[in-house]
Scaffold this motif. Sequence first.
Motif, PDB file in Angstrom:
ATOM      1  N   GLU A 126       5.353 -54.665  -0.574  1.00  0.00           N
ATOM      2  CA  GLU A 126       4.555 -53.547  -1.059  1.00  0.00           C
ATOM      3  C   GLU A 126       3.555 -53.108   0.005  1.00  0.00           C
ATOM      4  O   GLU A 126       3.374 -53.778   1.026  1.00  0.00           O
ATOM      5  N   ARG A 127       2.901 -51.985  -0.251  1.00  0.00           N
ATOM      6  CA  ARG A 127       1.988 -51.373   0.706  1.00  0.00           C
ATOM      7  C   ARG A 127       0.928 -52.338   1.228  1.00  0.00           C
ATOM      8  O   ARG A 127       0.652 -52.368   2.425  1.00  0.00           O
ATOM      9  N   LYS A 128       0.315 -53.113   0.359  1.00  0.00           N
ATOM     10  CA  LYS A 128      -0.769 -54.012   0.771  1.00  0.00           C
ATOM     11  C   LYS A 128      -0.275 -54.984   1.844  1.00  0.00           C
ATOM     12  O   LYS A 128      -0.966 -55.222   2.834  1.00  0.00           O
ATOM     13  N   ALA A 129       0.917 -55.548   1.662  1.00  0.00           N
ATOM     14  CA  ALA A 129       1.479 -56.482   2.644  1.00  0.00           C
ATOM     15  C   ALA A 129       1.743 -55.767   3.974  1.00  0.00           C
ATOM     16  O   ALA A 129       1.485 -56.327   5.047  1.00  0.00           O
ATOM     17  N   GLN A 132      -1.623 -55.133   5.687  1.00  0.00           N
ATOM     18  CA  GLN A 132      -2.162 -56.386   6.230  1.00  0.00           C
ATOM     19  C   GLN A 132      -1.438 -56.780   7.513  1.00  0.00           C
ATOM     20  O   GLN A 132      -2.060 -57.224   8.480  1.00  0.00           O
ATOM     21  N   ALA A 133      -0.116 -56.597   7.526  1.00  0.00           N
ATOM     22  CA  ALA A 133       0.670 -56.942   8.707  1.00  0.00           C
ATOM     23  C   ALA A 133       0.338 -56.020   9.893  1.00  0.00           C
ATOM     24  O   ALA A 133       0.386 -56.451  11.049  1.00  0.00           O
ATOM     25  N   MET A 134       0.006 -54.763   9.602  1.00  0.00           N
ATOM     26  CA  MET A 134      -0.317 -53.799  10.662  1.00  0.00           C
ATOM     27  C   MET A 134      -1.728 -53.986  11.215  1.00  0.00           C
ATOM     28  O   MET A 134      -2.017 -53.547  12.330  1.00  0.00           O
ATOM     29  N   GLU A 135      -2.604 -54.629  10.458  1.00  0.00           N
ATOM     30  CA  GLU A 135      -4.019 -54.781  10.834  1.00  0.00           C
ATOM     31  C   GLU A 135      -4.163 -55.325  12.253  1.00  0.00           C
ATOM     32  O   GLU A 135      -3.599 -56.361  12.600  1.00  0.00           O
ATOM     33  N   GLY A 136      -4.903 -54.572  13.080  1.00  0.00           N
ATOM     34  CA  GLY A 136      -5.159 -54.991  14.456  1.00  0.00           C
ATOM     35  C   GLY A 136      -4.020 -54.725  15.424  1.00  0.00           C
ATOM     36  O   GLY A 136      -4.103 -55.108  16.589  1.00  0.00           O
TER      37      GLY A 136
END
Length: 153
Positions: A126-129, A132-136
């Motif tokens: 889902e979007r949240k995952a 989170q994976a894209m963060e940074g």
Amino acid sequence: MEAIATATLRIVSAAFEPGQPVPKKYTCEGEDVNPPIGICTVPETAASIAIIAEDPDATHGTFVHWLVWNIPPGTAVGENSNPGISGRNGFGKTGYGGPCPPSGTHRYFFRVYALNKLLDIPAGSERKALEQAMEGHIVASGELMGTFAKHKS
């Protein structure tokens, strides 16, 4: 989301101009396939591309229409294509789900992110995952917005 650089991607579509209506073909009233998306000015540091297509005008908050990631840089996202790994959209399915507002004209944003790595999250996430994976790891981003209103019968 935090970007590690501020480069801008130029996002285009052969199907519609920015701010203009998304053609019926790409909606629930048509073939419900994704429009072609052109991704220009991708930095050389990009290892993959991710797309989040969403409707911020939805009645119960932002509605996700398409999540796709690990698209190879330089790939033209063709009409009705599966260019990477697909996540779960707001319809509860993987892949693209086109504009289908219950009433009025809604805006649809195709937000594109260039990332400095491939993402290690499973298909159907889902979007949240995805966020989170894209963060940074975002090296550039851009968006294309189109509108759509259902035709009255």
